[in-house]
Design an enzyme around this catalytic site. Structure first.
Site, PDB file in Angstrom:
ATOM      1  N   TYR A 116       4.881 -10.125   6.148  1.00  0.00           N
ATOM      2  CA  TYR A 116       3.628  -9.660   6.901  1.00  0.00           C
ATOM      3  C   TYR A 116       3.088  -8.472   5.895  1.00  0.00           C
ATOM      4  CZ  TYR A 116       0.846  -7.165  10.403  1.00  0.00           C
ATOM      5  OH  TYR A 116      -0.166  -6.332  11.049  1.00  0.00           O
ATOM      6  N   ASP A 207       5.202  -5.253  -1.679  1.00  0.00           N
ATOM      7  CA  ASP A 207       4.732  -4.448  -0.581  1.00  0.00           C
ATOM      8  C   ASP A 207       6.029  -3.861  -0.148  1.00  0.00           C
ATOM      9  OD1 ASP A 207       4.301  -3.643   1.987  1.00  0.00           O
ATOM     10  OD2 ASP A 207       2.900  -5.418   2.575  1.00  0.00           O
ATOM     11  N   LYS A 235       5.062   3.963   6.197  1.00  0.00           N
ATOM     12  CA  LYS A 235       5.667   3.996   7.028  1.00  0.00           C
ATOM     13  C   LYS A 235       6.645   5.405   6.936  1.00  0.00           C
ATOM     14  CE  LYS A 235       6.155  -0.819   8.925  1.00  0.00           C
ATOM     15  NZ  LYS A 235       5.427  -0.793  10.261  1.00  0.00           N
TER      16      LYS A 235
END
Ligand code: PMP
Length: 393
Positions: A116, A207, A235
C-alpha cells in the site's frame, strides 16, 4: 462482549492503553495504525507540541526546529543527507515518484501486489492480486504507469527491468510487506533488487511508512542491510503527530531545493510537526526502545502461540516482534499476497472481534504492532484476556 454492537468510540489513550466512552479499557496493538510507537500521549512529545504551538503554528518559512528535525532524521536513519517534510505518507510517496521521474526522465515504475502506498489514483490497488483499481471514482488510467509484480520474486523484477528498463524510473516497495501479512524479504532479495535498479539506472524507493523507526532507528534499510536511493517515512517518526518525510542523498534531493522539482504544502514542516519529530527522534536516539520492544513482542508472539497450541488451533504467527501477523490456516508460510489469501480470513476476523470484546484492540486484518509502552503488565493482561477469546475460536 460487543461483537455486533455500535462502533466503539475512544475517549483517551495513554501508553499502551485505549479507553472507550463506556469505560472499557483495551491493550492497544493497532497503535493508530502504527504511529503510537512510543505509546499514546508520550509526555515529551506532548510537551514539545504544546510549547511549540504557543509560538505560532505555521510560518510558511524556514525555522530552526525544522532544520533540527531534518538533521536528526538524517542522523538517526544514518544514510540520508536531505529531507523534505510533508503531512502524510500518501503525499511523500508522490514526491518520491515525481523526483524519480525528474531524475531519470522515465515515467513508469515497478510496484508489488499487497503493498500500500496511499490512497491516490496512481497507486491505490484493489486487495486482490493484480492491478485493478481499489476505489469507485478512481481514474483507472492513472494506474497505467505502474507495473505490478508479486513481491519477493527477484526473477520477476529482473525480467521486467530487462525488457522495459528504459521506461522505468523507480522500483517502489514496502521493504517488509506489512500491509498484507507480515512478510520478510527473502535473503538476498533487497540487495538483488538494489543491484538490478543500479544496472537499469532507476531508483530504488523504500516506502518505510510502517517500517521506519519501528524495525530499527534506520527502519528496514538498517534492519535488513540494504540502502535505497530514496525512502518515505511517516507514522512512528513523530510519536503520533501527523508528519511524513522523503529522505535521500543530496544529489537527488536538492532538485527540490532548486525548485526544479515542485513539492508544496501549506503545512509542510509546521511548528508542531517539527517539534514532535525532534522530541520523538531524540528519544529514539538517546533512549532506544528497540531491545525492549523486541523482547515484549517476542514474548507476546510466543505466548499467543502457546495459547493456540494448547487449544490445537491452526494459528500462524509470523513477522517480527515489533510488527507481526496472525492468521488461521494449516500449511505453508505466508510469502506473498497470493499465499496470504489462502488463509481463513473470516475465522481470524471473528477472533479479532472476540479479542476486541475481551479488551485487546487489534485490526481484523491480522496485523499486530507493539510499542515501547508495552511491558510485562500489558503482556500478562493480553495473554489473560486472549485466553478466553481463543477458547471460542
Ligand atoms: N505507505 C505505507 C507503507 C503505508 O502503510 C501507508 C499508510 N498505512 C501509507 C504509505 C500512506 O500513509 P498515510 O496514511 O499517512 O497517507
Amino acid at each position: 462482549m460487543r461483537l455486533d454492537g455500535p462502533p466503539i468510540f475512544f475517549v483517551r489513550g495513554k501508553g499502551a492503553w485505549l479507553f472507550d466512552a463506556d469505560g472499557n479499557d483495551y491493550v492497544d496493538y493497532l497503535l493508530g495504525q502504527g504511529p503510537a510507537f512510543l505509546g499514546h500521549a508520550p509526555q515529551p512529545v506532548v510537551e514539545a507540541v504544546e510549547e511549540a504551538c504557543r509560538r505560532g503554528m505555521v510560518y510558511g518559512a524556514q525555522h530552526p526546529l525544522e532544520a533540527e528535525a531534518a538533521e536528526l532524521l538524517c542522523e538517526v536513519v544514518g544514510w540520508p543527507e536531505m529531507v523534505r517534510f510533508g503531512m502524510t505518507g500518501t503525499e511523500m510517496v508522490q514526491a518520491a515518484l515525481r523526483l524519480a521521474r525528474a531524475v531519470t526522465g522515465r515515467r513508469r515504475f515497478v510496484r508489488f501486489e499487497g503493498h500500500y502506498h496511499g490512497w491516490l489514483d496512481n497507486v491505490l490497488l484493489a486487495p486482490e492480486p493484480g492491478a485493478a483499481p481499489g476505489s469507485a471514482g478512481q481514474l483507472p488510467e492513472a494506474l497505467a504507469d505502474a507495473i505490478v509484480l508479486p513481491w519477493n520474486d527477484l526473477g520477476a523484477v529482473a525480467s521486467v527491468l530487462d525488457e522495459q528498463g528504459e521506461d522505468i524510473c523507480a522500483v517502489l516497495m514496502e521493504p517488509m510487506m506489512l500491509n498484507a501479512g507480515a512478510i520478510l524479504p527473502r535473503p538476498g532479495y533487497l540487495d538483488g533488487v538494489r543491484d538490478l535498479c543500479r544496472r537499469c539506472g532507476c531508483l530504488l524507493v523504500f516506502d518505510e511508512v510502517i517500517t521506519g523507526f519501528r524495525l530499527a532507528p534506520g527502519g528496514a534499510a538498517e534492519r535488513f542491510g540494504t540502502t535505497p536511493d530514496l525512502a518515505v517515512y511517516g507514522k512512528a517518526m513523530a510519536g503520533g503527530w501527523p508528519v511524513a518525510a522523503l529522505a535521500g542523498p543530496a544529489l537527488l534531493m536538492e532538485r527540490f531545493g532548486t525548485r526544479e522539482v515542485n513539492h508544496s504544502g501549506t503545512f509542510n514542516g509546521n511548528v508542531m510537526a517539527a517539534a514532535a519529530t525532534v522530541a520523538t527522534l531524540r528519544i529514539l536516539r538517546d533512549d532506544p526502545p528497540y531491545p525492549r520492544v523486541e523482547e515484549t513482542g517476542a514474548k507476546l508472539m510466543a505466548g499467543l502461540g502457546e495459547l493456540a497450541a494448547e487449544r490445537s488451533l491452526p494459528l500462524r504467527i509470523q513477522g517480527l516482534p515489533a510488527a507481526f501477523h496472525v492468521s488461521f490456516g494449516e500449511g505453508e508460510e505466508v510469502i506473498d499476497l497470493r499465499s496470504l489469501r489462502t488463509r481463513d480470513t473470516e475465522r481470524y476476523r471473528r477472533l479479532a472481534l472476540r479479542l476486541i470484546g475481551a479488551g485487546i484492540w487489534v485490526a481484523t486484518r491480522g496485523i499486530w504492532y507493539v510499542s515501547a509502552a508495552h511491558g510485562q503488565h500489558e503482556l500478562e493482561a493480553t495473554l489473560e484476556r486472549a485466553a478466553g477469546a481463543l477458547a471460542q475460536a
